[in-house]
Design a protein around this motif. Structure first.
Motif, PDB file in Angstrom:
ATOM      1  N   ARG A 119     -29.281 -33.390 -16.640  1.00 47.65           N
ATOM      2  CA  ARG A 119     -30.609 -33.921 -16.319  1.00 47.65           C
ATOM      3  C   ARG A 119     -30.539 -34.894 -15.135  1.00 47.65           C
ATOM      4  N   ALA A 120     -29.997 -34.401 -14.047  1.00 44.85           N
ATOM      5  CA  ALA A 120     -29.872 -35.196 -12.814  1.00 44.85           C
ATOM      6  C   ALA A 120     -29.073 -36.475 -13.046  1.00 44.85           C
ATOM      7  N   GLY A 121     -27.991 -36.338 -13.816  1.00 46.78           N
ATOM      8  CA  GLY A 121     -27.095 -37.462 -14.039  1.00 46.78           C
ATOM      9  C   GLY A 121     -27.527 -38.421 -15.127  1.00 46.78           C
ATOM     10  N   SER A 122     -28.491 -38.009 -15.960  1.00 43.27           N
ATOM     11  CA  SER A 122     -29.029 -38.898 -16.992  1.00 43.27           C
ATOM     12  C   SER A 122     -28.388 -38.702 -18.359  1.00 43.27           C
ATOM     13  N   VAL A 123     -27.537 -37.690 -18.508  1.00 44.09           N
ATOM     14  CA  VAL A 123     -26.934 -37.371 -19.795  1.00 44.09           C
ATOM     15  C   VAL A 123     -25.411 -37.418 -19.689  1.00 44.09           C
ATOM     16  N   ASN A 124     -24.778 -38.012 -20.689  1.00 45.23           N
ATOM     17  CA  ASN A 124     -23.314 -38.040 -20.778  1.00 45.23           C
ATOM     18  C   ASN A 124     -22.895 -37.549 -22.153  1.00 45.23           C
ATOM     19  N   ILE A 125     -22.251 -36.395 -22.197  1.00 41.63           N
ATOM     20  CA  ILE A 125     -21.776 -35.795 -23.447  1.00 41.63           C
ATOM     21  C   ILE A 125     -20.390 -35.211 -23.193  1.00 41.63           C
ATOM     22  N   LYS A 126     -19.510 -35.345 -24.166  1.00 38.59           N
ATOM     23  CA  LYS A 126     -18.201 -34.702 -24.076  1.00 38.59           C
ATOM     24  C   LYS A 126     -17.824 -34.163 -25.449  1.00 38.59           C
ATOM     25  N   ASN A 127     -17.488 -32.865 -25.513  1.00 41.44           N
ATOM     26  CA  ASN A 127     -16.977 -32.265 -26.735  1.00 41.44           C
ATOM     27  C   ASN A 127     -15.892 -31.262 -26.354  1.00 41.44           C
ATOM     28  N   ASP A 128     -15.421 -30.478 -27.303  1.00 40.52           N
ATOM     29  CA  ASP A 128     -14.323 -29.562 -27.003  1.00 40.52           C
ATOM     30  C   ASP A 128     -14.781 -28.300 -26.263  1.00 40.52           C
ATOM     31  N   LYS A 129     -16.093 -28.169 -26.030  1.00 40.11           N
ATOM     32  CA  LYS A 129     -16.620 -26.993 -25.334  1.00 40.11           C
ATOM     33  C   LYS A 129     -17.059 -27.299 -23.907  1.00 40.11           C
ATOM     34  N   PHE A 130     -17.603 -28.475 -23.679  1.00 40.16           N
ATOM     35  CA  PHE A 130     -18.071 -28.817 -22.334  1.00 40.16           C
ATOM     36  C   PHE A 130     -18.246 -30.329 -22.214  1.00 40.16           C
ATOM     37  N   GLU A 131     -18.407 -30.772 -20.995  1.00 41.73           N
ATOM     38  CA  GLU A 131     -18.659 -32.186 -20.707  1.00 41.73           C
ATOM     39  C   GLU A 131     -19.808 -32.303 -19.717  1.00 41.73           C
ATOM     40  N   LEU A 132     -20.702 -33.213 -19.992  1.00 49.01           N
ATOM     41  CA  LEU A 132     -21.797 -33.507 -19.086  1.00 49.01           C
ATOM     42  C   LEU A 132     -21.660 -34.934 -18.582  1.00 49.01           C
ATOM     43  N   LYS A 133     -21.722 -35.091 -17.285  1.00 46.69           N
ATOM     44  CA  LYS A 133     -21.686 -36.418 -16.672  1.00 46.69           C
ATOM     45  C   LYS A 133     -22.178 -36.278 -15.233  1.00 46.69           C
ATOM     46  N   SER A 134     -22.405 -37.405 -14.593  1.00 46.45           N
ATOM     47  CA  SER A 134     -22.844 -37.367 -13.199  1.00 46.45           C
ATOM     48  C   SER A 134     -21.767 -36.743 -12.332  1.00 46.45           C
ATOM     49  N   LEU A 135     -22.172 -35.878 -11.424  1.00 43.70           N
ATOM     50  CA  LEU A 135     -21.219 -35.251 -10.519  1.00 43.70           C
ATOM     51  C   LEU A 135     -20.674 -36.268  -9.526  1.00 43.70           C
ATOM     52  N   LYS A 136     -19.413 -36.121  -9.194  1.00 38.89           N
ATOM     53  CA  LYS A 136     -18.817 -36.976  -8.165  1.00 38.89           C
ATOM     54  C   LYS A 136     -19.110 -36.438  -6.768  1.00 38.89           C
ATOM     55  N   GLU A 137     -19.246 -35.128  -6.677  1.00 42.30           N
ATOM     56  CA  GLU A 137     -19.593 -34.471  -5.420  1.00 42.30           C
ATOM     57  C   GLU A 137     -20.799 -33.571  -5.654  1.00 42.30           C
ATOM     58  N   PRO A 138     -21.783 -33.592  -4.772  1.00 46.17           N
ATOM     59  CA  PRO A 138     -22.970 -32.760  -4.974  1.00 46.17           C
ATOM     60  C   PRO A 138     -22.661 -31.278  -4.879  1.00 46.17           C
ATOM     61  N   LEU A 139     -23.430 -30.488  -5.620  1.00 46.19           N
ATOM     62  CA  LEU A 139     -23.312 -29.034  -5.521  1.00 46.19           C
ATOM     63  C   LEU A 139     -23.709 -28.579  -4.120  1.00 46.19           C
ATOM     64  N   LYS A 140     -23.101 -27.521  -3.675  1.00 48.36           N
ATOM     65  CA  LYS A 140     -23.434 -26.974  -2.359  1.00 48.36           C
ATOM     66  C   LYS A 140     -24.203 -25.678  -2.545  1.00 48.36           C
TER      67      LYS A 140
END
Length: 306
Positions: free
Chosen positions: A196-217
């Motif tokens: 959600r544009a860097g608004s969500v932080n989740i980490k589990n054994d399937k995936f991790e959500l956090k703000s990107l360090k480098e923008p998508l191209k």
């Protein structure tokens, strides 16, 4: 970037609708391509704090029960009438729409003036389980509601409860849609999951959500086909901008049509058109913005490059 585990089946349905609208919609003043979807975050509150939603942060997202000013809403409807809008209007965004008690009044004003629009509500369904819940839902359909999408977060035991509401009101599959949002992390909880544009932080054994360090191209189609209006009248660049970092204007200071085509919005589209996401909030966003709206993107691309 996370592995894509689940894609909502409604994405294809929405894309077909958007394309159909765009095929028949005329350009706006000076040849500006139109929007096909208007999303309204009608209030500033939700009765839930889901851990995969930014609203899990109570301090960052306090509940604000104020709803969109009716005078501003009337002006918005007039703007849409002036362009003979026949697209999608969804009460969704950053809130639980059914917490707005007079939601039927907003819906009625739309349908009374724009009877060819499609009006949707995205809800967690909780208010429908109240004593007068079914009567209230029926009043929304009488006002002009076309579809309600109900997200089931608690478990499969909810299916029977909400199916009974559908049966009791004799609603069709197109009018009443339930979505299994209680699935496990291996199916990303039944959501086309994102940070959600860097608004969500989740980490589990399937995936991790956090703000990107480098923008998508890569490009993003959201600002080319859709506009989000917040409960305070702000017109945001994207429905994923939960931090509300990029307002394109406010309805109290200008019409939606003026905001949609202003220099600020156009400058942003030019950047995204060229796969430049190195600006807030896009620089930290992992949303796949290519799932809906390609035809609108191409129409804007032609407009901006000719």
């Amino acid at each position: 970037m996370k592995k894509r585990l689940f894609t909502d089946i409604n994405i294809k349905r929405i894309d077909k609708f958007l394309d159909k609208h765009l095929d028949s919609a005329q350009n706006l003043k000076d040849g500006v391509p139109p929007f096909s979807s208007v999303e309204i975050s009608i209030n500033g509150a939700c009765n839930r704090r889901c851990f995969f939603c930014p609203r899990v942060d109570k301090e960052g997202y306090p509940n604000i029960l104020d709803s969109l000013n009716m005078t501003l809403f009337d002006e918005l409807v007039n703007d849409l009438v002036s362009i003979n809008f026949k697209g999608r209007i969804a009460f969704s965004g950053f809130c639980e729409p059914l917490l707005t008690k007079n939601l039927n009044e907003y819906i009625f004003k739309i349908k009374e003036n724009l009877n060819k629009t499609t009006i949707e509500i995205v809800s967690n369904g909780d208010p429908l389980l109240a004593k007068n819940g079914k009567n209230r839902l029926m009043s929304l359909y009488k006002a002009g509601l076309d579809t309600i999408k109900i997200s089931l977060y608690d478990g499969p035991h909810q299916i029977e409860m909400f199916d009974n509401i559908k049966k009791d009101l004799n609603l069709s599959d197109d009018q009443y849609i339930t979505r299994k949002r209680y699935l496990g992390p291996d199916e990303s909880f039944g959501i086309t999951i994102s940070n959600r544009a860097g608004s969500v932080n989740i980490k589990n054994d399937k995936f991790e959500l956090k703000s990107l360090k480098e923008p998508l191209k890569q490009p993003c189609y959201y600002p080319f086909y859709k506009v989000l209006i917040d409960h305070n009248g702000d017109v945001l660049m994207c429905s994923n901008d939960w931090k509300k970092e990029k307002s394109m204007g406010n309805l109290s200071k200008g019409s939606l049509l003026t905001i949609w085509s202003n220099k600020k919005f156009t400058k942003l589209r030019k950047k995204l058109m060229n796969s430049d996401r190195n600006h807030k909030p896009c620089n930290v966003c992992d949303v796949n913005g290519l799932l809906n709206g390609k035809k609108s993107f191409n129409r804007w691309k032609s407009y901006l490059t000719t």
